[in-house]
Design a protein around this motif. Structure first.
Motif, short mmCIF file in Angstrom:
data_model
loop_
_atom_site.label_atom_id
_atom_site.label_comp_id
_atom_site.label_asym_id
_atom_site.label_seq_id
_atom_site.Cartn_x
_atom_site.Cartn_y
_atom_site.Cartn_z
N UNK A 48 -19.35 4.15 -0.40
CA UNK A 48 -20.84 3.84 -0.71
C UNK A 48 -21.34 3.14 0.47
N UNK A 49 -20.72 2.13 1.05
CA UNK A 49 -21.21 1.37 2.41
C UNK A 49 -21.79 2.33 3.35
N UNK A 50 -20.83 3.45 3.39
CA UNK A 50 -21.23 4.24 4.82
C UNK A 50 -22.04 4.98 4.59
N UNK A 51 -22.22 5.68 3.05
CA UNK A 51 -23.48 6.73 2.62
C UNK A 51 -24.79 5.72 2.70
N UNK A 52 -24.61 4.63 2.01
CA UNK A 52 -25.95 3.88 1.91
C UNK A 52 -25.62 2.68 2.35
N UNK A 53 -26.38 1.42 1.71
CA UNK A 53 -25.85 0.19 2.34
C UNK A 53 -26.93 -0.38 3.46
N UNK A 54 -26.64 -1.54 3.73
CA UNK A 54 -27.23 -2.31 4.92
C UNK A 54 -26.10 -3.04 5.49
N UNK A 100 -27.34 2.85 -3.41
CA UNK A 100 -27.42 1.59 -2.69
C UNK A 100 -25.99 0.95 -2.70
N UNK A 101 -25.60 0.04 -2.05
CA UNK A 101 -24.54 -0.52 -1.94
C UNK A 101 -24.82 -2.10 -1.20
N UNK A 102 -24.08 -3.15 -1.65
CA UNK A 102 -24.24 -4.37 -1.08
C UNK A 102 -22.98 -5.30 -1.55
N UNK A 103 -22.96 -6.70 -0.80
CA UNK A 103 -22.00 -7.61 -1.22
C UNK A 103 -22.76 -8.71 -1.70
#
Length: 350
Positions: free
Chosen positions: A292-298, A325-328
């Motif tokens: 998810x972090x590679x496909x979306x995220x910041x 979406x992806x986040x920490x």
């Protein structure tokens, strides 16, 4: 005593206070005069140019670095983005040495780094999605399990996976999460909490001899999702053996086999994989799932260690489902950061 202003010749031939732009122009002119007509600018800095070439080669061909000696390849891939820090160092040294050759050579590793990681620098998060999922290695020695549970529940997750659950602390997590999640299951040291019904809950054998992975079907409003929770063995750096990850690698292969045998179309893997998406040792999993972090995220979404995150070893991977979406999440009492994602469940093909 009156303060004296530094006077410089202006563009119209007069004099007056020197402008910042004028000072910068003079500096560039000085550098240019120092380099023009000096053939040594091409002969100097050959060692720096070679170093720049080697840095580019390591990043470009990281998959070719052998693991035979101390798992050096996997170690390099774990911290691969950080190799980019050498680029500004090489640039500064090239300027100090007044080496045109080194300056031009520095472009090569910069281009390779941007090709590998430039896509992570922007914000690709999109609104929407059907299911919010969170995974968190809570740390077996967590001094505040109840507080940690409340923190991650506050994220609004529909499905929450926890790893490194100590048996004596499981009741604290269950009690703190009971009001938010009506359904949950704990298998060994991993657990899954859900707002939606859980069925077909079972342990997943990752060849450890004890239970650190599980699978369950989450029946969400948008459809059924096979959710896997896994905590792969830790890697170690030993003086006599280097970066050792043999058990982690075997467990990753077993997890990949289980996911490939899954019959549901929508699959989400949550967990601490003790490896990054660049680590070839996770190919059995990453070759069939999307991060998810590679496909979306910041950004890079680093999750460990929480005090100064340097690598993303806590992962949310999908197959069938689409990441939106992806986040920490903010730090808890654990040594890992929680990571979250929102995914869109794909409609059944039949």
């Amino acid at each position: 005593m009156a303060q004296q202003a530094y006077m410089a010749e202006t563009d119209d031939g007069g004099s007056g206070p020197e402008r910042p732009a004028s000072r910068f122009r003079r500096l560039l002119d000085g550098v240019s005069r120092g380099w023009r007509g000096d053939r040594r600018v091409w002969r100097r800095g050959l060692v720096l140019a070679v170093c720049a070439g080697l840095l580019a080669l390591v990043m470009l061909a990281h998959s070719r670095i052998p693991n035979a000696i101390g798992n050096l390849g996997s170690l390099t891939e774990t911290f691969l983005p950080w190799l980019g820090l050498f680029i500004p160092v090489l640039l500064v040294l090239a300027l100090v040495r007044k080496s045109a050759t080194a300056l031009i050579a520095t472009i090569l590793p910069a281009a390779v780094w941007l090709n590998l990681f430039g896509g992570l620098l922007g914000d690709k998060n999109e609104p929407g999605g059907d299911l919010t999922v969170v995974t968190h290695n809570v740390n077996a020695d967590n001094p505040d399990p109840s507080g940690t549970a409340r923190d991650v529940a506050a994220s609004g997750a529909d499905v929450l996976a926890l790893e490194e659950l100590k048996a004596s602390k499981v009741p604290a997590y269950e009690s703190a999460l009971a009001s938010t999640y009506k359904h949950h299951a704990v298998v060994g040291t991993v657990g899954l909490w859900s707002k939606y019904p859980l069925t077909d809950v079972r342990s997943v054998d990752i060849r450890l001899g004890w239970k650190r992975a599980m699978r369950a079907t989450v029946t969400a409003p948008a459809g059924r999702v096979a959710v896997y929770v896994a905590h792969l063995p830790s890697v170690r750096v030993k003086m006599e053996a280097g970066f050792t990850a043999r058990q982690r690698d075997k467990s990753a292969d077993a997890l990949g086999e289980a996911i490939s045998d899954e019959r549901l179309e929508n699959i989400v893997l949550l967990g601490d994989l003790n490896g990054t998406m660049n680590d070839r040792a996770l190919n059995a999993v990453t070759s069939q799932m999307r991060s998810t972090q590679g496909a979306v995220g910041s950004g890079f979404g680093f999750s460990w260690p929480a005090s100064f995150p340097m690598a993303r070893i806590d992962q949310i991977l999908v197959k069938g489902a689409e990441p939106e979406s992806s986040w920490t999440l903010p730090a808890t009492a654990s040594d890992h950061l929680p990571v979250a994602a929102r995914v869109k469940i794909a409609a059944p093909s039949d």
